[in-house]
Scaffold this motif. Sequence first.
Motif, PDB file in Angstrom:
ATOM      1  N   GLN A 186      43.005  10.155 -27.271  1.00 45.00           N
ATOM      2  CA  GLN A 186      42.211  10.666 -26.157  1.00 45.00           C
ATOM      3  C   GLN A 186      41.937   9.570 -25.129  1.00 45.00           C
ATOM      4  O   GLN A 186      41.970   9.813 -23.918  1.00 45.00           O
ATOM      5  N   ASP A 207      45.062   8.956 -23.156  1.00 51.02           N
ATOM      6  CA  ASP A 207      45.235  10.032 -22.173  1.00 51.02           C
ATOM      7  C   ASP A 207      44.430   9.762 -20.904  1.00 51.02           C
ATOM      8  O   ASP A 207      44.872  10.095 -19.796  1.00 51.02           O
ATOM      9  N   LEU A 208      43.256   9.172 -21.047  1.00 50.93           N
ATOM     10  CA  LEU A 208      42.437   8.837 -19.876  1.00 50.93           C
ATOM     11  C   LEU A 208      43.167   7.849 -18.970  1.00 50.93           C
ATOM     12  O   LEU A 208      43.123   7.970 -17.744  1.00 50.93           O
ATOM     13  N   ASP A 226      46.456   7.587 -18.733  1.00 48.26           N
ATOM     14  CA  ASP A 226      47.539   8.336 -18.092  1.00 48.26           C
ATOM     15  C   ASP A 226      47.014   9.201 -16.953  1.00 48.26           C
ATOM     16  O   ASP A 226      47.640   9.284 -15.892  1.00 48.26           O
ATOM     17  N   ASN A 227      45.872   9.840 -17.170  1.00 44.51           N
ATOM     18  CA  ASN A 227      45.281  10.673 -16.119  1.00 44.51           C
ATOM     19  C   ASN A 227      44.906   9.832 -14.902  1.00 44.51           C
ATOM     20  O   ASN A 227      45.119  10.255 -13.761  1.00 44.51           O
ATOM     21  N   ALA A 228      44.363   8.659 -15.133  1.00 43.06           N
ATOM     22  CA  ALA A 228      43.989   7.774 -14.028  1.00 43.06           C
ATOM     23  C   ALA A 228      45.234   7.322 -13.263  1.00 43.06           C
ATOM     24  O   ALA A 228      45.236   7.312 -12.028  1.00 43.06           O
ATOM     25  N   SER A 252      48.052   8.866 -12.931  1.00 39.18           N
ATOM     26  CA  SER A 252      48.652   9.957 -12.162  1.00 39.18           C
ATOM     27  C   SER A 252      47.773  10.407 -10.999  1.00 39.18           C
ATOM     28  O   SER A 252      48.263  11.025 -10.058  1.00 39.18           O
ATOM     29  N   ALA A 253      46.486  10.079 -11.045  1.00 39.56           N
ATOM     30  CA  ALA A 253      45.560  10.520  -9.992  1.00 39.56           C
ATOM     31  C   ALA A 253      45.504   9.567  -8.803  1.00 39.56           C
ATOM     32  O   ALA A 253      45.073   9.953  -7.726  1.00 39.56           O
ATOM     33  N   LYS A 310      47.878  -1.071 -16.483  1.00 41.38           N
ATOM     34  CA  LYS A 310      49.062  -0.655 -17.233  1.00 41.38           C
ATOM     35  C   LYS A 310      49.361  -1.648 -18.354  1.00 41.38           C
ATOM     36  O   LYS A 310      49.729  -1.255 -19.457  1.00 41.38           O
ATOM     37  N   LYS A 326      46.964  -0.942 -21.121  1.00 40.69           N
ATOM     38  CA  LYS A 326      47.377   0.239 -21.885  1.00 40.69           C
ATOM     39  C   LYS A 326      48.518  -0.112 -22.836  1.00 40.69           C
ATOM     40  O   LYS A 326      48.528   0.311 -23.997  1.00 40.69           O
ATOM     41  N   GLN A 333      53.223  15.362 -21.633  1.00 37.59           N
ATOM     42  CA  GLN A 333      52.195  14.631 -22.372  1.00 37.59           C
ATOM     43  C   GLN A 333      52.852  14.021 -23.603  1.00 37.59           C
ATOM     44  O   GLN A 333      53.641  14.670 -24.285  1.00 37.59           O
TER      45      GLN A 333
END
Length: 122
Positions: A24, A27-28, A30-32, A34-35, A51, A54, A103
């Motif tokens: 989870q 995923d945060l 990855d969301n950041a 892509s945003a 990056k 991560k 995902q």
Amino acid sequence: MRLFAIVALAGFRAHKQVATKFIQMLDLFDNAFSAVTPKTDEEKEIAAAFKGTKEDMLKSFEDGLGVKTLETIGKEYDANFHEALYSMPDPEYEPGFICQQMQCGYVLGDILVRPAMVVVSE
């Protein structure tokens, strides 16, 4: 013997719970990513640093917990490890092969922790 099996199962469940929480958090990231599209050199440096963080977390995740990411692009679709969101024509891949990953999926040894969400070529 039965006690050993119970203890082993409890340990595995705890391991899987930790892995799920860690996923989870990944995923945060990855969301950041892509945003936000970095524009300035400073923003690009910050994005590169995140990056790198991560990637370090993923390496620790794999080395410490034994959880690995599923390789998907160009692989044949397998319902045991992939969740197909939809299919589409893709001249680069044969039908039934994964052409996009939406995902990331993860395994703990041979056990699926989370399926990869993918797009399959038709």
